[in-house]
Design an enzyme around this catalytic site. Structure first.
Site, PDB file in Angstrom:
ATOM      1  CG  HIS A  26      -1.955   3.994   6.403  1.00  0.00           C
ATOM      2  ND1 HIS A  26      -0.982   4.368   5.513  1.00  0.00           N
ATOM      3  CD2 HIS A  26      -1.728   4.733   7.524  1.00  0.00           C
ATOM      4  CE1 HIS A  26      -0.208   5.304   6.060  1.00  0.00           C
ATOM      5  NE2 HIS A  26      -0.634   5.536   7.288  1.00  0.00           N
ATOM      6  CB  CYS A  27       0.129  -0.719   3.220  1.00  0.00           C
ATOM      7  SG  CYS A  27      -1.234  -1.084   2.110  1.00  0.00           S
ATOM      8  CB  VAL A  28       2.044   2.205  -0.332  1.00  0.00           C
ATOM      9  CG1 VAL A  28       2.253   3.297  -1.375  1.00  0.00           C
ATOM     10  CG2 VAL A  28       3.374   1.874   0.327  1.00  0.00           C
TER      11      VAL A  28
END
EC number: 2.7.1.211
Length: 471
Positions: A26-28
């Site tokens: 996942h990213c932000v």
């Protein structure tokens, strides 16, 4: 039991079950998946889940928009529930790359090189915009610039211009760092390579044309072979190709030279060989290719500006969907270097604003509160230059807003191209974009922005009302 167990189970089921997941990270704001078969994804079911704000596929990754803060918790529960191993962003990229064809890989490579240096280029563009306001005539006073009337501001404007210009003057240094890193070499050598191509001892690339006319280009005489001592300021292709060569030569030596001698031999040999090749062959050939590409675009937009502007305006958003829009940033930079300004980047601004306007219209049409909220926030994002939430979360979902935005961008693109709007730098591709336009062309640019706001909004609203009446 976690707080989001039910939602996580629904997400996993909607993307084809845990057996369809090769890797996940996942990213932000988003969950990022490398999937075995994206055809198994049930997008409708996925986007009906409460915590999901949208989804899209890009560069072989399937991405699910969750939101800042919440995405960490959802990812952790998904790892616990499915037993999949945690992956880094790079591992996901590598897994996703296996599904790409050669063209997609080439485009992804360009994206991976240019995205890390975009903040420096955009910052330079914004600062150059401030300088344009201070030094452009007819903005505050008839026939004069602000600094001509208020001479005490002249040195401040000059300092701002120096700070702004740095990223463009030393652009090969930025590209060298990013490209050599991407191709598997040492980032530091990439920086040195890039700066070597703009060394002050070389004839500045922007003075090459005048020096050629006078027959006054300095040369090295290498045992009878004459090599032009020319720099590559603002050029993209020479440093891209040289970076690839440097990384491969470095890898070759690292595998064959014993560890004890690597510090002494690998970097000097790699830079020396690449340097010779860059000045003797890579630079001159790619410089000519870059100028030829520029000439083709200039010829099209000079001879048929209405068609060129209309088509690029219409097609820019579909190019974003495929990821191919990244291939045009080098063209923009080449145009700025060769002709002093790009006519392509202002059309990008029109397309981004148009996508935001179409999403904004959906906010007034939608009855679902979740769609209303997503439409508004993604419209604001698009107006500030980030269109993916508007395009993938709203406009492509309903289709007609996307087509309405393409139509508005095409008309706006045609209008500003006919009026020869130019950007001497690349800035924020949205409402603040006017800062990067030559001040003399602000009026047609603002009219183009008005078209890009009104036409997509009106078309989306009318189509939406008609569709509702037919249902």
């Amino acid at each position: 039991m976690g707080a989001y167990d039910q939602s996580v189970a629904q997400i996993v089921e909607a993307i084809g079950g845990k057996d369809n997941i090769v890797a996940a990270t996942h990213c932000v704001t988003r969950l990022r998946f490398a999937l075995k078969d994206e055809g198994k994804v049930n997008k409708e079911a996925l986007e009906n889940i409460d915590i999901v704000k949208g989804s899209f596929s890009a560069n072989g990754q399937f991405q699910v928009v969750i939101g800042q803060g919440l995405v960490d918790k959802v990812y952790n529960e998904m790892v616990e529930m499915t037993g999949i191993s945690r992956a880094t962003k790079q591992e996901i990229k590598d897994a996703a790359e296996a599904n790409l064809n050669p063209l997609q890989r080439a485009i992804k490579t360009l994206a991976d090189i240019f995205i890390p240096i975009l903040p420096a280029i955009v910052t330079a563009g914004l600062l150059m915009g401030i300088n344009n306001i201070l030094t452009g005539p007819d903005i505050f006073y008839d026939g004069k610039s602000f600094v001509e009337v208020h001479k005490e501001w002249a040195d401040l404007a000059n300092m701002i211009n120096l700070i702004a210009n740095t990223a463009f003057v030393f652009l090969p240094g930025l590209i060298g760092w990013s490209a050599v890193t991407k191709f598997g070499g040492s980032p530091l050598l990439g920086i040195v390579l890039g700066l070597m191509l703009v060394h002050p001892d070389l004839l500045n690339a922007w003075g090459w044309g005048a020096a050629k006319e006078k027959g006054d280009i300095p040369v090295w005489n290498l045992f009878g072979l004459e090599v032009q001592k020319v720099g590559y300021q603002g050029q993209v292709l020479p440093v891209l190709v040289a970076s690839y060569v440097l990384a491969k030569i470095e890898q070759f030596f690292r595998k064959r030279i014993p560890d004890a001698f690597q510090l002494l031999l690998v970097a000097p040999l790699s830079l020396l060989i690449t340097g010779f090749l860059a000045f003797i062959a890579i630079g001159p050939v790619t410089f000519a290719i870059g100028n030829a590409i520029t000439s083709v675009f200039v010829a099209i937009f000079h001879n048929v500006p209405a068609i060129g502007g209309f088509l690029y305006g219409a097609l820019y958003a579909p190019l974003v969907v495929t990821g191919m829009h990244h291939t045009f940033l080098p063209v923009d930079l080449q145009l700025i270097s060769s002709t002093g300004g790009t006519f392509l980047w202002p059309i990008l601004v029109m397309s981004n604003i148009a996508q935001g306007s179409a999403a904004l219209a959906i906010m007034f049409l939608a009855k679902d509160e979740k769609v209303k909220g997503l439409s508004f926030t993604s419209a604001v994002s698009a107006y500030l230059g980030i269109t993916e939430p508007a395009m993938f979360g709203v406009n492509l979902r309903f289709r007609y807003p996307f087509i309405s935005a393409m139509t508005g961008a095409a008309i706006a693109g045609m209008f500003i191209t006919i009026n020869k709007v130019l950007a001497p730098s690349i800035g924020v591709g949205g409402l603040p974009g006017f800062l990067s336009i030559v001040p003399q062309k602000w009026t047609p640019f603002f009219i183009g922005m008005a078209i890009a706001i009104v036409v997509p909004f009106a078309l989306t609203f009318v189509f939406g009302k008609l569709r509702r009446e037919k249902q």
